[in-house]
Design a protein around this motif. Sequence first.
Motif, PDB file in Angstrom:
ATOM      1  N   ASP A   1      -0.628  -1.020   3.936  1.00 64.49           N
ATOM      2  CA  ASP A   1       0.509  -0.533   4.707  1.00 64.49           C
ATOM      3  C   ASP A   1       1.163   0.587   3.912  1.00 64.49           C
ATOM      4  O   ASP A   1       1.918   0.338   2.966  1.00 64.49           O
ATOM      5  CB  ASP A   1       1.506  -1.672   4.953  1.00 64.49           C
ATOM      6  CG  ASP A   1       2.725  -1.243   5.756  1.00 64.49           C
ATOM      7  OD1 ASP A   1       2.868  -0.032   6.074  1.00 64.49           O
ATOM      8  OD2 ASP A   1       3.565  -2.108   6.064  1.00 64.49           O
ATOM      9  N   LYS A   2       0.888   1.800   4.268  1.00 60.16           N
ATOM     10  CA  LYS A   2       1.348   2.976   3.518  1.00 60.16           C
ATOM     11  C   LYS A   2       2.876   3.077   3.436  1.00 60.16           C
ATOM     12  O   LYS A   2       3.417   3.777   2.588  1.00 60.16           O
ATOM     13  CB  LYS A   2       0.788   4.265   4.126  1.00 60.16           C
ATOM     14  CG  LYS A   2      -0.733   4.329   4.137  1.00 60.16           C
ATOM     15  CD  LYS A   2      -1.293   4.363   2.738  1.00 60.16           C
ATOM     16  CE  LYS A   2      -2.815   4.487   2.792  1.00 60.16           C
ATOM     17  NZ  LYS A   2      -3.430   4.156   1.540  1.00 60.16           N
ATOM     18  N   ARG A   3       3.595   2.387   4.324  1.00 63.22           N
ATOM     19  CA  ARG A   3       5.056   2.424   4.292  1.00 63.22           C
ATOM     20  C   ARG A   3       5.631   1.462   3.253  1.00 63.22           C
ATOM     21  O   ARG A   3       6.773   1.589   2.863  1.00 63.22           O
ATOM     22  CB  ARG A   3       5.633   2.072   5.665  1.00 63.22           C
ATOM     23  CG  ARG A   3       5.253   3.070   6.757  1.00 63.22           C
ATOM     24  CD  ARG A   3       5.634   2.544   8.120  1.00 63.22           C
ATOM     25  NE  ARG A   3       4.832   1.346   8.374  1.00 63.22           N
ATOM     26  CZ  ARG A   3       5.130   0.388   9.246  1.00 63.22           C
ATOM     27  NH1 ARG A   3       6.226   0.472   9.952  1.00 63.22           N
ATOM     28  NH2 ARG A   3       4.344  -0.648   9.410  1.00 63.22           N
ATOM     29  N   ALA A   4       4.832   0.485   2.856  1.00 60.11           N
ATOM     30  CA  ALA A   4       5.309  -0.565   1.943  1.00 60.11           C
ATOM     31  C   ALA A   4       5.049  -0.201   0.485  1.00 60.11           C
ATOM     32  O   ALA A   4       4.079   0.488   0.172  1.00 60.11           O
ATOM     33  CB  ALA A   4       4.616  -1.882   2.280  1.00 60.11           C
ATOM     34  N   LYS A   5       5.935  -0.669  -0.366  1.00 58.30           N
ATOM     35  CA  LYS A   5       5.794  -0.478  -1.813  1.00 58.30           C
ATOM     36  C   LYS A   5       5.601  -1.842  -2.470  1.00 58.30           C
ATOM     37  O   LYS A   5       6.344  -2.782  -2.211  1.00 58.30           O
ATOM     38  CB  LYS A   5       7.043   0.176  -2.411  1.00 58.30           C
ATOM     39  CG  LYS A   5       7.318   1.569  -1.922  1.00 58.30           C
ATOM     40  CD  LYS A   5       6.455   2.559  -2.624  1.00 58.30           C
ATOM     41  CE  LYS A   5       6.887   3.977  -2.233  1.00 58.30           C
ATOM     42  NZ  LYS A   5       5.994   4.956  -2.753  1.00 58.30           N
TER      43      LYS A   5
END
Length: 145
Positions: A80-84
């Motif tokens: 999930d590219k939005r999650a860190k």
Amino acid sequence: MIGKQISILFRQLNLYFNRELSGISISATELLYLSSLYTKDGISQDDLAQEYSVDKAAVTRTLQLMEKKELIIRKTDSADKRAKKLFLTDKAKSLEMELREIQTKWVCAMTKGMEQETINNFSKQIDTMVERAKELNQKERENQE
């Protein structure tokens, strides 16, 4: 009133941790986040915010400071590219025993003279109250939307 007592206890906890941690330049909030990472390295930033019921922006600000102090590394989640995802650095790992000792010292001081069964029951009751508070506030948010 129990709310007043909890508020005072929380402020005293923060004062204690901030004083004990001043020599290693870690705040009480950073200690909480590190404790979660010691338990689950690689937790997401959103999960950390949810765990402590803290605004995501506030978590981000603290994590940015922790990155500058070289305590954590934030990496984009490949799924999930939005999650860190958050990971401990070697520096943070080397502090684990000292930080856990500070936390243990606080718990021992707060529970001195109490039976283990009393401590366990109190912990369960606090957990129940936390969950009820979260549910109440979630319902209020939903009603406002």
